[in-house]
Structures are given as C-alpha cells and as structure tokens.
Enzyme design. Structure first.
Site, PDB file in Angstrom:
ATOM      1  N   GLU A 195      -3.895   0.682  -6.147  1.00 59.30           N
ATOM      2  CA  GLU A 195      -2.724  -0.008  -6.558  1.00 59.30           C
ATOM      3  C   GLU A 195      -2.794   0.004  -8.063  1.00 59.30           C
ATOM      4  O   GLU A 195      -3.583   0.359  -8.659  1.00 59.30           O
ATOM      5  CB  GLU A 195      -3.208  -1.356  -5.946  1.00 59.30           C
ATOM      6  CG  GLU A 195      -2.163  -2.252  -6.131  1.00 59.30           C
ATOM      7  CD  GLU A 195      -0.782  -1.901  -5.571  1.00 59.30           C
ATOM      8  OE1 GLU A 195       0.082  -1.558  -6.190  1.00 59.30           O
ATOM      9  OE2 GLU A 195      -0.757  -1.860  -4.161  1.00 59.30           O
ATOM     10  N   CYS A 200       0.822  -1.263   0.049  1.00 57.06           N
ATOM     11  CA  CYS A 200       0.108  -0.096   0.038  1.00 57.06           C
ATOM     12  C   CYS A 200       0.872   1.108   0.049  1.00 57.06           C
ATOM     13  O   CYS A 200       1.588   1.483   1.057  1.00 57.06           O
ATOM     14  CB  CYS A 200      -0.860  -0.151   1.364  1.00 57.06           C
ATOM     15  SG  CYS A 200      -2.201   1.522   1.298  1.00 57.06           S
TER      16      CYS A 200
END
Length: 224
Positions: free
Chosen positions: A106, A2
């Site tokens: 992402e 992340c």
C-alpha cells in the site's frame, strides 16, 4: 484497497498450508513478488468434497456481463456493500474463495510523493485474503474464471497508510468461508473485519514495486 501483493512461497508450502491433495493443485507455481490486477493468481475453492488450488484472473467479471472489460475495475469489493451490488451478491452467497499471500503493498501519501509499504504478518506466515469468484462465458464459448479481493476499514496499523485494507481471514475461519453450505449472510459478514494490528507489521520498500514490470526479490526488501 488492495492493488498489489506478493506470494513468494513454493507450491509445496502452499499445498501443506492448505492441505491440498496433489491431484487438486496447479502443476506449476513460481514465487511472485509483485502480483498485479488482470494477472492469473493462485486461489483456493472448495468443490463440495475437497479444497482445490488453481488460478483465477484478478478482476471480477460477473457471469451476466456483456463483455469482460469491467474486470480491471473490479479488483476489490467493499465488505459493507456485498449484498447491494449485483456483481457481488451471488458470488458472496455461493462463490467464495481464498487468495493466498505472504504480503501486500500500500502507498502512503507524502507531501510530494507516495511511499510504498509491504504489510505482512509478524511471523512471516502465509495468510488468506477473503475473495469472491465468478465464471464468465465469452461469445466464442470460452470460459474465464475471475476473482476480486474483499476490503474493509483499516486497523490501527493501516490507518496512517490508507483508509482501506484487504480482509485477511483467520486460519480457523477459512473453512467456514469456503463452505458452500454456509449461506447465512450475517455469520459470513462477521468474518469481514480488520485483522488484528498487533499481529501485523508494515515496512517501507523501494519504489521499484510501483512498476508491474518489476517482479523480483528486491521488491520486498525493507528500506533501511
């Protein structure tokens, strides 16, 4: 992993969601659409009596570090090795935090490019990353409180996009994660699992989010 996320809600919404007393909250917060490592991020800890909302710098610097250079390399901590890494072992036992978000980004690899996705809960609600924090004291005596976001294996939604995802805690598990008296590693480890895929969605967004200089509502707009 992340490496970028968003928190576009107001301070009032955060205080209501986490039941924060006005005296225990940061005085100012603005919507953020492209939060990046090394920035100050909204975080929640428990001081033994109440939940407190404050800011931590994203990128963990262990209390024993000689300098703070390693922080930029420690934005994520793998759930499987928390008890094996000296930087994470003590925070996992005693210094756990919640990091609020309403979406994270992402990048999916394509043949000649990478497509960014914004991943949210289907109902659009605020959620909590499982985080660790620590405080490092600089040679001049100043204190720097920093944090990292824990990652785990991907669920079926995330697997085609990336091989890791951040740990998102269920609301009913948040207080257990914050509880300073909760030091039983097996019971805490059980919380560090992929969030249910059916409760999440992933939408392609503009490559504008690729640059940390861009921090506007256009970062979160779904591509049509």
């Amino acid at each position: 992993m992340c490496g970028r996320y968003s928190l576009t809600v107001t301070i009032e919404e955060l205080m209501l969601r986490y039941e924060i007393d006005a005296a225990s909250a940061i005085p100012y917060h603005r919507p953020q659409y492209n939060i990046a490592p090394t920035q100050l991020v909204v975080s929640i800890i428990h001081d033994g009596h109440n939940r407190r909302l404050g800011e931590l710098r994203w990128g963990l610097v262990p209390s024993w570090a000689k300098d703070d250079n390693m922080g930029s390399r420690m934005i994520n901590a793998r759930s499987e090795t928390l008890n094996d890494k000296p930087a994470y072992k003590l925070p996992f036992a005693r210094k756990r935090c919640l990091i609020p978000a309403d979406g994270f980004y992402e990048w999916q690899k394509r043949e000649n490019s990478k497509q960014p996705y914004r991943i949210t809960l289907r109902d659009g609600s605020i959620f909590s990353f499982a985080g660790l924090y620590d405080t490092w004291i600089a040679p001049d005596g100043s204190k720097r409180s920093t944090c990292t976001i824990i990652t785990t294996t991907p669920n079926s939604l995330m697997a085609p996009i990336h091989d890791r995802m951040p740990v998102i805690l269920k609301p009913e598990d948040e207080m257990k994660w914050l509880n300073r008296q909760e030091m039983g590693t097996p019971s805490l480890q059980q919380l560090l699992i992929p969030y249910p895929a059916e409760a999440m969605q992933a939408d392609p967004v503009s490559t504008e989010v690729n640059s940390v200089r861009n921090d506007s509502a256009s970062c979160i707009l779904k591509l049509t």
